[in-house]
Write a protein that holds these residues in place. Structure first.
Motif, PDB file in Angstrom:
ATOM      1  N   GLY A  16      24.735  10.148 -17.061  1.00 38.34           N
ATOM      2  CA  GLY A  16      25.021   8.995 -16.212  1.00 38.34           C
ATOM      3  C   GLY A  16      24.035   8.806 -15.073  1.00 38.34           C
ATOM      4  N   ALA A  17      23.058   9.685 -14.964  1.00 38.03           N
ATOM      5  CA  ALA A  17      22.111   9.599 -13.852  1.00 38.03           C
ATOM      6  C   ALA A  17      21.077   8.500 -14.087  1.00 38.03           C
ATOM      7  N   VAL A  18      20.673   7.847 -13.004  1.00 33.37           N
ATOM      8  CA  VAL A  18      19.576   6.873 -13.034  1.00 33.37           C
ATOM      9  C   VAL A  18      18.404   7.541 -12.337  1.00 33.37           C
ATOM     10  N   VAL A  19      17.391   7.902 -13.113  1.00 30.90           N
ATOM     11  CA  VAL A  19      16.243   8.632 -12.578  1.00 30.90           C
ATOM     12  C   VAL A  19      15.017   7.746 -12.707  1.00 30.90           C
ATOM     13  N   LEU A  20      14.268   7.606 -11.611  1.00 31.86           N
ATOM     14  CA  LEU A  20      13.094   6.736 -11.585  1.00 31.86           C
ATOM     15  C   LEU A  20      11.889   7.495 -11.065  1.00 31.86           C
ATOM     16  N   ALA A  21      10.800   7.449 -11.814  1.00 25.61           N
ATOM     17  CA  ALA A  21       9.494   7.914 -11.340  1.00 25.61           C
ATOM     18  C   ALA A  21       8.728   6.652 -10.953  1.00 25.61           C
ATOM     19  N   GLN A  22       8.554   6.447  -9.648  1.00 23.05           N
ATOM     20  CA  GLN A  22       7.903   5.231  -9.170  1.00 23.05           C
ATOM     21  C   GLN A  22       6.399   5.309  -9.377  1.00 23.05           C
ATOM     22  N   ILE A  23       5.803   4.210  -9.816  1.00 17.57           N
ATOM     23  CA  ILE A  23       4.365   4.224 -10.068  1.00 17.57           C
ATOM     24  C   ILE A  23       3.553   4.269  -8.782  1.00 17.57           C
ATOM     25  N   ALA A  24       4.187   4.040  -7.628  1.00 20.23           N
ATOM     26  CA  ALA A  24       3.467   4.177  -6.359  1.00 20.23           C
ATOM     27  C   ALA A  24       2.976   5.611  -6.175  1.00 20.23           C
ATOM     28  N   ALA A  25       3.612   6.577  -6.822  1.00 16.59           N
ATOM     29  CA  ALA A  25       3.217   7.981  -6.729  1.00 16.59           C
ATOM     30  C   ALA A  25       2.191   8.360  -7.793  1.00 16.59           C
ATOM     31  N   MET A  26       1.850   7.441  -8.675  1.00 17.52           N
ATOM     32  CA  MET A  26       0.926   7.728  -9.768  1.00 17.52           C
ATOM     33  C   MET A  26      -0.522   7.568  -9.289  1.00 17.52           C
ATOM     34  N   PRO A  27      -1.371   8.587  -9.479  1.00 15.13           N
ATOM     35  CA  PRO A  27      -2.764   8.467  -9.079  1.00 15.13           C
ATOM     36  C   PRO A  27      -3.478   7.344  -9.826  1.00 15.13           C
ATOM     37  N   TYR A  28      -4.440   6.733  -9.156  1.00 21.19           N
ATOM     38  CA  TYR A  28      -5.225   5.651  -9.748  1.00 21.19           C
ATOM     39  C   TYR A  28      -5.893   6.136 -11.029  1.00 21.19           C
TER      40      TYR A  28
END
Length: 65
Positions: A16-28
């Motif tokens: 039931g968890a909503v887990v998000l890896a935001q692309i703002a943390a992704m290196p160029y």
């Protein structure tokens, strides 16, 4: 599921968890993980009541100094 703002992640044992890896943390220059790929990461924030989690994928961490 991949979206313009990040990647939703399924966590084993927490259906039931909503887990998000935001692309703002992704290196160029890096690409988003493929749908269905297994990844590990660090929890940056969570809301226990709403079952929401924000993570930074290990591959997106800055190099150690």
């Amino acid at each position: 599921m991949r979206q313009p703002f990040g990647v939703f992640i399924r966590v084993d044992g927490l259906p039931g968890a909503v887990v998000l890896a935001q692309i703002a943390a992704m290196p160029y220059g890096m690409e988003l993980p493929a749908v269905g790929a297994c990844r590990e990461g660090e929890v940056l924030w969570h809301d226990h009541n709403e079952h929401q989690v924000r993570v930074r994928l290990d591959e997106w961490k800055p190099p150690a100094e």
